[in-house]
Design a protein around this motif. Structure first.
Motif, short mmCIF file in Angstrom:
data_model
loop_
_atom_site.label_atom_id
_atom_site.label_comp_id
_atom_site.label_asym_id
_atom_site.label_seq_id
_atom_site.Cartn_x
_atom_site.Cartn_y
_atom_site.Cartn_z
N LEU A 10 36.40 32.69 36.02
CA LEU A 10 37.27 33.77 36.45
C LEU A 10 38.73 33.46 36.13
O LEU A 10 39.54 34.37 35.89
CB LEU A 10 37.11 34.03 37.95
CG LEU A 10 35.76 34.62 38.38
CD1 LEU A 10 35.72 34.81 39.88
CD2 LEU A 10 35.49 35.93 37.66
N LEU A 11 39.05 32.19 36.12
CA LEU A 11 40.44 31.79 35.85
C LEU A 11 40.77 31.72 34.37
O LEU A 11 41.91 31.47 33.99
CB LEU A 11 40.72 30.44 36.52
CG LEU A 11 40.80 30.49 38.04
CD1 LEU A 11 40.82 29.08 38.62
CD2 LEU A 11 42.04 31.25 38.48
N LYS A 14 43.43 34.73 33.46
CA LYS A 14 44.76 34.59 34.04
C LYS A 14 44.67 33.88 35.38
O LYS A 14 43.62 33.87 36.01
CB LYS A 14 45.40 35.97 34.22
CG LYS A 14 44.71 36.89 35.21
CD LYS A 14 45.61 38.08 35.53
CE LYS A 14 45.10 38.91 36.69
NZ LYS A 14 44.19 39.98 36.33
N LEU A 16 44.89 33.10 39.29
CA LEU A 16 44.52 33.94 40.42
C LEU A 16 44.72 33.19 41.73
O LEU A 16 44.74 31.96 41.75
CB LEU A 16 43.03 34.33 40.31
CG LEU A 16 42.58 35.15 39.12
CD1 LEU A 16 41.06 35.20 39.07
CD2 LEU A 16 43.18 36.55 39.16
N THR A 17 44.85 33.94 42.80
CA THR A 17 44.87 33.31 44.13
C THR A 17 43.45 33.28 44.67
O THR A 17 42.55 33.93 44.14
CB THR A 17 45.74 34.13 45.10
OG1 THR A 17 45.10 35.37 45.36
CG2 THR A 17 47.12 34.40 44.52
N ASP A 20 42.28 36.74 45.42
CA ASP A 20 41.92 37.51 44.22
C ASP A 20 40.47 37.26 43.87
O ASP A 20 39.70 38.18 43.59
CB ASP A 20 42.78 37.06 43.03
CG ASP A 20 44.22 37.52 43.16
OD1 ASP A 20 44.46 38.52 43.85
OD2 ASP A 20 45.10 36.86 42.57
N ILE A 21 40.11 35.99 43.91
CA ILE A 21 38.75 35.60 43.54
C ILE A 21 37.74 36.22 44.47
O ILE A 21 36.71 36.74 44.04
CB ILE A 21 38.64 34.08 43.52
CG1 ILE A 21 39.45 33.56 42.32
CG2 ILE A 21 37.19 33.62 43.45
CD1 ILE A 21 39.47 32.09 42.16
N ILE A 24 37.10 39.82 43.58
CA ILE A 24 36.26 39.95 42.39
C ILE A 24 34.80 39.67 42.75
O ILE A 24 33.90 40.42 42.39
CB ILE A 24 36.73 38.98 41.30
CG1 ILE A 24 38.13 39.38 40.82
CG2 ILE A 24 35.74 38.95 40.15
CD1 ILE A 24 38.77 38.38 39.89
N GLN A 58 52.78 31.49 44.79
CA GLN A 58 53.04 32.74 44.09
C GLN A 58 54.41 33.24 44.51
O GLN A 58 54.70 33.34 45.71
CB GLN A 58 51.96 33.76 44.45
CG GLN A 58 51.84 34.88 43.45
CD GLN A 58 50.84 35.91 43.91
OE1 GLN A 58 50.63 36.07 45.10
NE2 GLN A 58 50.23 36.60 42.98
N LEU A 70 48.69 30.15 43.89
CA LEU A 70 48.17 30.67 42.64
C LEU A 70 47.55 29.51 41.85
O LEU A 70 48.21 28.51 41.58
CB LEU A 70 49.32 31.29 41.85
CG LEU A 70 48.95 32.23 40.69
CD1 LEU A 70 48.19 33.44 41.22
CD2 LEU A 70 50.21 32.66 39.97
N LEU B 192 35.97 41.28 33.99
CA LEU B 192 36.57 41.14 35.31
C LEU B 192 36.72 42.52 35.92
O LEU B 192 37.57 43.31 35.52
CB LEU B 192 37.96 40.51 35.21
CG LEU B 192 38.05 39.00 35.16
CD1 LEU B 192 39.49 38.58 35.36
CD2 LEU B 192 37.17 38.38 36.20
N ASP B 194 37.46 44.68 39.37
CA ASP B 194 38.11 44.46 40.64
C ASP B 194 37.78 45.61 41.58
O ASP B 194 37.51 46.71 41.16
CB ASP B 194 39.63 44.40 40.41
CG ASP B 194 40.33 43.67 41.55
OD1 ASP B 194 39.72 43.54 42.62
OD2 ASP B 194 41.46 43.23 41.33
#
Lengths: 203, 203
Positions: A10-11, A14, A16-17, A20-21, A24, A58, A70, B192, B194
């Motif tokens: 997932l990273l 870009k 992510l925090t 965020d993960i 998703i 972040q 982040l 990805l 969201d």
DNA sequence: CGCCACATAGTCAGTCTTGACTTTTTAACA
DNA sequence: TGTTAAAAAGTCAAGACTGACTATGTGGCG
């Protein structure tokens, strides 16, 4: 191990925090549903400690708990991702759901209850299959690979359903459904087998 | 949870030591292969603490490490067993092997390597299927239930094989096998997704 | 505005699981 | 018989995982 793979994957696109993960993961339903909240933070932290990720606050964003972190992939992290990807693709070990264990001891229940529980299981499996089929339909617009991934889930669920059906059928064929057949004692086929002699290759 | 079920189940017939259990587990091959040594001792201990088992030193028997402990089921333990048996039979959650996750990121590899890895996976699955089929054959003399249990393992392995085959085929159909087709950039279909809007029921 | 309910973002204690290690017994053989 | 090798039986520290808890922000409404 595949949880780590997922995080690194997932990273890739870009930084992510943690949250965020989680979003998703949640949005993807059954596919990633085994990666729980607490574990996400634990694994991100460990990956950072091991040098696969960098952490930084972040800039202009604070959550309820201080500032959000982040996470970004390092070069080593990218390499680790590829390594894990290969590893996961190439290996396969038998899945252990537990029904098989339960099956061995099925004679500890009355035939009636055993069959009723299997029937309930059947319904649960069907419901799950339905849910996955819906996701699969939604994923067809998302490209081949995602569809194949969900296909995998569906096919395993299909196999489970086929097995439950076949088990119920075979039990019926053996008279488990009928009222009071030769069951009180006939069930006692000893299922404790012991090894003697060959050490049965332990790795 | 099903590991606990297995331990209690094995103790139904008669009291056993930790090592007895390990021998049984090993003798059963793939069926119980997810219950590792260290875990056996941990779980037995915990079950004893919770009052599901009693512990006593086995009279005339000492192993390399002091005297061996004999574990026996209590009444509560028997009840717990039945409870767990019902629970395991009636529930089903999707299995997460990790290939599905890997599949989503397959485009990070070259098409050649991806297909090679899948081919290798195919071989591994076939080998495992063979091993289980052998166990299944050996189990036919052992009664219906044991055979159904191993059937379960085999059917899941069959499903895995069917999936791998289908995946390889579909990838070929999309041109993954051919030398240098439209792949350098065509692979980048964004996977990805969201969530926005509905909170996607989190329990 | 003040209060309530709910979503957010995360921590934490406790539990499960494993691989590597340890100590003793048995076996094999020179 | 002494030496070495392997198997037996188990311990342990560290890693993985979870559910319950916490504390902050946000929107609605009287």
């Amino acid at each position: 191990m595949h949880k780590t793979l997922l995080l690194l994957g997932l990273l890739l696109r870009k930084p992510l925090t943690g949250y965020d993960i989680q979003r998703i993961v949640r949005a993807h339903g059954a596919l990633y549903s085994d990666l729980k909240k607490g574990n996400v933070y634990y694994l991100l932290d460990r990956l950072a400690v091991d040098g696969y990720l960098t952490v930084e606050a972040q800039p202009g964003a604070r959550g309820p708990r201080g500032e959000r972190l982040l996470y970004a992939l390092t070069q080593r992290g990218r390499a680790r991702f590829i390594e894990l990807l290969r590893e996961v693709l190439r290996t396969y070990d038998t899945v252990h759901t537990g029904v098989d264990v339960a099956m061995v001891f099925l004679a500890e229940l009355t035939p009636e209850e055993a069959l009723a529980l299997l029937a309930e299981r059947r319904r649960v499996v069907i419901a799950q299959r339905e849910r996955i089929a819906a996701e699969e339909a939604a994923a067809t617009t998302q490209g081949l690979l995602l569809r194949l991934a969900i296909d995998h889930l569906r096919m395993l669920t299909d196999a489970e359903l086929a097995w439950v059906d076949s088990a119920i059928e075979q039990l019926h064929a053996e008279g488990w459904g009928e009222r009071q057949t030769t069951h009180r004692k006939a069930a006692g086929t000893d299922n404790l087998r012991d090894e003697r002699g060959q050490p049965a290759d332990e790795e």
